[in-house]
Design an enzyme around this catalytic site. Structure first.
Site, PDB file in Angstrom:
ATOM      1  N   HIS A   1      49.478  60.376  62.878  1.00 25.10           N
ATOM      2  CA  HIS A   1      50.480  60.542  63.931  1.00 25.10           C
ATOM      3  C   HIS A   1      51.007  61.971  64.029  1.00 25.10           C
ATOM      4  CE1 HIS A   1      54.452  59.806  61.472  1.00 25.10           C
ATOM      5  NE2 HIS A   1      53.633  60.624  60.851  1.00 25.10           N
TER       6      HIS A   1
ATOM      7  N   GLY B   1      43.799  69.257  47.936  1.00 23.77           N
ATOM      8  CA  GLY B   1      42.869  69.702  48.964  1.00 23.77           C
ATOM      9  C   GLY B   1      43.485  69.598  50.339  1.00 23.77           C
ATOM     10  N   ASP B   2      42.661  69.821  51.344  1.00 23.20           N
ATOM     11  CA  ASP B   2      43.088  69.854  52.744  1.00 23.20           C
ATOM     12  C   ASP B   2      42.413  68.712  53.492  1.00 23.20           C
ATOM     13  OD1 ASP B   2      43.512  70.460  55.458  1.00 23.20           O
ATOM     14  OD2 ASP B   2      43.487  72.613  55.091  1.00 23.20           O
TER      15      ASP B   2
ATOM     16  N   ASP C   1      46.002  65.095  48.418  1.00 21.89           N
ATOM     17  CA  ASP C   1      46.920  65.747  49.356  1.00 21.89           C
ATOM     18  C   ASP C   1      46.910  67.237  49.037  1.00 21.89           C
ATOM     19  OD1 ASP C   1      49.013  66.255  51.265  1.00 21.89           O
ATOM     20  OD2 ASP C   1      49.780  64.237  50.918  1.00 21.89           O
TER      21      ASP C   1
END
Length: 340
Positions: free
Chosen positions: A246, A226-227, A202
Site C-alpha cells: 500500500h 536488504g531492499d 527488511d
C-alpha cells in the site's frame, strides 16, 4: 419534516468537519504521555499540567473533550482518570497504540497541511512538508525511524492474533516475511506453528531492532537485511507481506511482486496482508487510509479486483480473499501450476 432532516444533515457535516479537533487533541495526549501519568490512578489537572509543562486551563479543556469521546473520564471536577479505551494510550499496555498516535501528530498532521499538493498533482505530499521522501527522512532521523518501527509493531500486535487465526498456516516449511519490520507478526506465526522456520527480511537498520531473540526464536529464524526492490530470500515455502504494497504505486508494486515471484519455489504461496477496499458506500477504514496513503507517499489502498489485476500481471494465480477479525484482509496468491 424535511426542514428537520436538512438541519440534521448540516449538523452532521459540521461534526465531520470538526473531527480534526478531536484527532489533534488525541495526538497531543499521546505525545504528552498523559495515560502514563494516569497509570496509577486519577490525577488533578493542575498536577498533570505541572508534570507536562502545560497550561492548566487549556489542558483541562483538552482532557474534557477527550473524555467526551471515552478516552478519559472526569471522576471529579478537574480530576481525570483513564477509561478502558484510554488504557491503550499507556506505553506499557500490551495493545498500546501510543507511539502510532503520537507520531501521527508529528508527521501525518504536518503532511496533511499539504494535502492539496497531493490532490492537485497525484504526488505524495511528504517531501513537500519535510523536504525529502518518507523513507529517506526516517533513515536520516533515527528517532523518528525508531518510532515508526514501534508504530508498525503496535499495529502488528493488535492485528497478529486475528491474522494467525484467519489463515491455515502450514505446520512445516520456511516462511519468509518480506518487509517484516521487527518480526512481530512472523514471531506470532512461528509460535503458532512450532514445526516451521522463518526468515525476517527488511532494511538492515530495521531488522537490527527485531524481537526474534526476546521471543526465543533465534534457532528458528534468520535475520536478513536488504531492499524489497532487490534480491529477496529464495527457497521459501510461504512468503508473507503485511502492509507493504500500500506504500507504493502500481509500477513499484509490480516490481516487488515480480521479485518475490523470482525468489519463490514452484509450490510456494504468497500472502498479502492489506486493507482491502470493499465496494459501495459503507464506511471502512481502508477508504480513509487510501486517501492518507495518496497524501503521505503517493501510495494507495486497493480493491480486491485491483490486487487481483496486479497479481495476474506479475505472473501469479489469485487464490482466496480472506477477511480477518481486524481491519486487514489476506490475499492469497499462487504460482501457476504450469510454472517451473
Amino acid at each position: 419534516m424535511s426542514g428537520a432532516l436538512e438541519h440534521d444533515e448540516s449538523l452532521r457535516l459540521l461534526a465531520l468537519g470538526d473531527g480534526f479537533i478531536y484527532a489533534r487533541a488525541l495526538h497531543l495526549a499521546a505525545e504528552l504521555s498523559i495515560a502514563d501519568l494516569l497509570a496509577e490512578g486519577p490525577q488533578p489537572t493542575k498536577e498533570l499540567a505541572r508534570l507536562t509543562s502545560t497550561d492548566p486551563g487549556t489542558l483541562h479543556s483538552m482532557l474534557r473533550a477527550l473524555a467526551g469521546c471515552g478516552v478519559f473520564t472526569e471522576v471529579a471536577q478537574g480530576c481525570f482518570g483513564l477509561t478502558a479505551v484510554g488504557e491503550r494510550l499507556r506505553s506499557d499496555h500490551p495493545r498500546s497504540v501510543r507511539t502510532t498516535i503520537a507520531q501521527s501528530g508529528r508527521i501525518t498532521a504536518r503532511t496533511f497541511q499539504h494535502a492539496d499538493h497531493a490532490l492537485r498533482t497525484g504526488d505524495g505530499a511528504f517531501a513537500t512538508a519535510f523536504g525529502q521522501p518518507f523513507w529517506e527522512f526516517l533513515r536520516d532521523h533515527p528517532e523518528e525511524g525508531a518510532a515508526f518501527d514501534t508504530a508498525m509493531q503496535e499495529h502488528s500486535r493488535v492485528e497478529r492474533g486475528a491474522i494467525v487465526e484467519a489463515y491455515d498456516f502450514p505446520d512445516t516449511g520456511r516462511i519468509v516475511d518480506v518487509g517484516g519490520g521487527d518480526g512481530t507478526l512472523l514471531a506470532a506465526v512461528l509460535r503458532a506453528r512450532p514445526g516451521t522456520t522463518g526468515v525476517l527480511f527488511d532494511l538492515p537498520h530495521v531488522v537490527e531492532r527485531n524481537c526474534i531473540e526476546e521471543e526465543g526464536l533465534t534457532e528458528r529464524c534468520e535475520i536478513t537485511g536488504g531492499d524489497i526492490f532487490g534480491e529477496l530470500p529464495a527457497g521459501g515455502d510461504l512468503y508473507l507481506m503485511k502492509s507493504v504494497l500500500h506504500g507504493w504505486n502500481d509500477s513499484d508494486v509490480l516490481t516487488i511482486l515480480r521479485g518475490c515471484r523470482r525468489a519463490m519455489n514452484p509450490g510456494s504461496r504468497l500472502l498479502l496482508v492489506e486493507r482491502v477496499i470493499p465496494p459501495g458506500d459503507a464506511a471502512h477504514t481502508s477508504k480513509a487510509f487510501d486517501f492518507a496513503m495518496h497524501v503521505m507517499a503517493g501510495g494507495q489502498e486497493r480493491t480486491g479486483d485491483e490486487y487481483a489485476r496486479l497479481l495476474v500481471e506479475a505472473g501469479f494465480a489469485v487464490g482466496r480473499f480472506i477477511p480477518t477479525g481486524s481491519v486487514q484482509s489476506i490475499v492469497e496468491a499462487l504460482l501457476p501450476s504450469s510454472q517451473t
